[in-house]
Design a protein around this motif. Structure first.
Motif, PDB file in Angstrom:
ATOM      1  N   LEU A  98       0.715  -1.118  -0.127  1.00  0.00           N
ATOM      2  CA  LEU A  98       0.089  -0.086   0.194  1.00  0.00           C
ATOM      3  C   LEU A  98       0.805   1.100  -0.049  1.00  0.00           C
ATOM      4  O   LEU A  98       0.556   2.196  -0.839  1.00  0.00           O
ATOM      5  CB  LEU A  98      -1.054   0.061   1.127  1.00  0.00           C
ATOM      6  CG  LEU A  98      -2.040  -1.104   1.018  1.00  0.00           C
ATOM      7  CD1 LEU A  98      -2.679  -0.924   2.480  1.00  0.00           C
ATOM      8  CD2 LEU A  98      -2.977  -0.599  -0.123  1.00  0.00           C
ATOM      9  N   TYR A  99       1.567   1.339   0.838  1.00  0.00           N
ATOM     10  CA  TYR A  99       2.873   2.500   0.891  1.00  0.00           C
ATOM     11  C   TYR A  99       3.294   2.757  -0.341  1.00  0.00           C
ATOM     12  O   TYR A  99       3.167   3.890  -0.944  1.00  0.00           O
ATOM     13  CB  TYR A  99       3.889   2.269   1.900  1.00  0.00           C
ATOM     14  CG  TYR A  99       4.862   3.400   1.871  1.00  0.00           C
ATOM     15  CD1 TYR A  99       4.455   4.706   2.586  1.00  0.00           C
ATOM     16  CD2 TYR A  99       6.052   3.203   1.516  1.00  0.00           C
ATOM     17  CE1 TYR A  99       5.483   5.646   2.467  1.00  0.00           C
ATOM     18  CE2 TYR A  99       6.962   4.146   1.572  1.00  0.00           C
ATOM     19  CZ  TYR A  99       6.537   5.534   2.026  1.00  0.00           C
ATOM     20  OH  TYR A  99       7.542   6.533   2.070  1.00  0.00           O
ATOM     21  N   PHE A 100       4.037   1.864  -1.044  1.00  0.00           N
ATOM     22  CA  PHE A 100       4.729   1.881  -2.449  1.00  0.00           C
ATOM     23  C   PHE A 100       3.759   2.184  -3.632  1.00  0.00           C
ATOM     24  O   PHE A 100       4.306   2.973  -4.478  1.00  0.00           O
ATOM     25  CB  PHE A 100       5.892   0.860  -2.476  1.00  0.00           C
ATOM     26  CG  PHE A 100       6.755   1.044  -1.748  1.00  0.00           C
ATOM     27  CD1 PHE A 100       7.820   2.010  -1.863  1.00  0.00           C
ATOM     28  CD2 PHE A 100       7.185   0.105  -0.689  1.00  0.00           C
ATOM     29  CE1 PHE A 100       9.026   2.182  -0.992  1.00  0.00           C
ATOM     30  CE2 PHE A 100       8.240   0.370   0.049  1.00  0.00           C
ATOM     31  CZ  PHE A 100       9.104   1.367  -0.076  1.00  0.00           C
ATOM     32  N   THR A 101       2.599   1.607  -3.394  1.00  0.00           N
ATOM     33  CA  THR A 101       1.493   1.826  -4.458  1.00  0.00           C
ATOM     34  C   THR A 101       1.036   3.303  -4.161  1.00  0.00           C
ATOM     35  O   THR A 101       1.036   3.952  -5.484  1.00  0.00           O
ATOM     36  CB  THR A 101       0.518   0.792  -4.389  1.00  0.00           C
ATOM     37  OG1 THR A 101       1.067  -0.325  -4.591  1.00  0.00           O
ATOM     38  CG2 THR A 101      -0.613   1.199  -5.187  1.00  0.00           C
ATOM     39  N   PHE A 102       0.894   3.766  -3.173  1.00  0.00           N
ATOM     40  CA  PHE A 102       0.302   5.154  -3.216  1.00  0.00           C
ATOM     41  C   PHE A 102       1.556   6.124  -3.327  1.00  0.00           C
ATOM     42  O   PHE A 102       1.368   7.450  -3.559  1.00  0.00           O
ATOM     43  CB  PHE A 102      -0.463   5.344  -1.868  1.00  0.00           C
ATOM     44  CG  PHE A 102      -1.825   4.840  -2.015  1.00  0.00           C
ATOM     45  CD1 PHE A 102      -2.804   5.639  -2.466  1.00  0.00           C
ATOM     46  CD2 PHE A 102      -2.023   3.699  -1.169  1.00  0.00           C
ATOM     47  CE1 PHE A 102      -4.040   5.155  -2.524  1.00  0.00           C
ATOM     48  CE2 PHE A 102      -3.337   3.321  -1.257  1.00  0.00           C
ATOM     49  CZ  PHE A 102      -4.119   4.028  -2.224  1.00  0.00           C
ATOM     50  N   LYS A 103       2.632   5.885  -2.843  1.00  0.00           N
ATOM     51  CA  LYS A 103       3.889   6.844  -3.057  1.00  0.00           C
ATOM     52  C   LYS A 103       4.448   7.160  -4.587  1.00  0.00           C
ATOM     53  O   LYS A 103       4.606   8.023  -5.133  1.00  0.00           O
ATOM     54  CB  LYS A 103       5.060   6.130  -2.336  1.00  0.00           C
ATOM     55  CG  LYS A 103       6.349   7.060  -2.343  1.00  0.00           C
ATOM     56  CD  LYS A 103       7.487   6.395  -1.549  1.00  0.00           C
ATOM     57  CE  LYS A 103       8.905   7.190  -2.052  1.00  0.00           C
ATOM     58  NZ  LYS A 103       9.926   6.313  -1.717  1.00  0.00           N
ATOM     59  N   ASP A 104       4.466   5.804  -5.322  1.00  0.00           N
ATOM     60  CA  ASP A 104       4.817   5.889  -6.845  1.00  0.00           C
ATOM     61  C   ASP A 104       3.914   6.020  -7.823  1.00  0.00           C
ATOM     62  O   ASP A 104       3.899   6.345  -8.922  1.00  0.00           O
ATOM     63  CB  ASP A 104       5.865   4.782  -7.074  1.00  0.00           C
ATOM     64  CG  ASP A 104       6.992   4.444  -6.060  1.00  0.00           C
ATOM     65  OD1 ASP A 104       7.348   5.506  -5.574  1.00  0.00           O
ATOM     66  OD2 ASP A 104       7.477   3.412  -5.984  1.00  0.00           O
ATOM     67  N   GLY A 105       2.465   5.754  -7.351  1.00  0.00           N
ATOM     68  CA  GLY A 105       1.416   5.708  -8.034  1.00  0.00           C
ATOM     69  C   GLY A 105       1.365   4.457  -9.131  1.00  0.00           C
ATOM     70  O   GLY A 105       0.378   4.496  -9.922  1.00  0.00           O
ATOM     71  N   THR A 106       2.119   3.503  -8.825  1.00  0.00           N
ATOM     72  CA  THR A 106       1.887   2.235  -9.660  1.00  0.00           C
ATOM     73  C   THR A 106       1.871   1.090  -8.709  1.00  0.00           C
ATOM     74  O   THR A 106       2.491   1.314  -7.492  1.00  0.00           O
ATOM     75  CB  THR A 106       3.216   1.921 -10.624  1.00  0.00           C
ATOM     76  OG1 THR A 106       4.507   1.967 -10.013  1.00  0.00           O
ATOM     77  CG2 THR A 106       3.195   3.162 -11.672  1.00  0.00           C
TER      78      THR A 106
END
Length: 105
Positions: free
Chosen positions: A54-62
């Protein structure tokens, strides 16, 4: 709101990992010790990896696929390895605590 969800998932993951570790330390024989880490720790690491996704999905947008692949690998290999260790322990006749033994009466 995302921070609260991530914090909740990390706390849940830490709790399950702690319970699995305590089970590994406290339980009396191999078969019981095998149960603690394979069940509780798998849930704990799964929750922490979900928080990472969830963190890296929302941080990077992918969508972050690395953590999803790690989670999938963990959920497939942990039960299989526990089953193989238990079968090997039965085969070499590892000692059991009295209330772990199956009794047919």
């Amino acid at each position: 709101m995302l921070e609260y969800i991530l914090a909740g998932l990390i706390l849940i993951g830490a709790f399950f990992t702690l319970v699995g570790s305590i089970g590994l330390y406290k339980l009396p024989d191999f078969y019981m010790r095998l149960h603690g880490p394979t069940k509780a720790t798998t849930l704990g690491v799964g929750a922490i990896l979900l928080a990472s996704v969830l963190y890296f999905t929302f941080k990077d947008g992918t969508l972050s696929l690395h953590e999803l692949l790690i989670t999938l690998f963990l959920f497939i290999t942990a039960p299989v390895s526990a089953h193989l260790m238990a079968k090997a322990a039965v085969h070499i006749k590892v000692k059991q605590v009295k209330h772990t033994q199956n009794r047919i009466e």
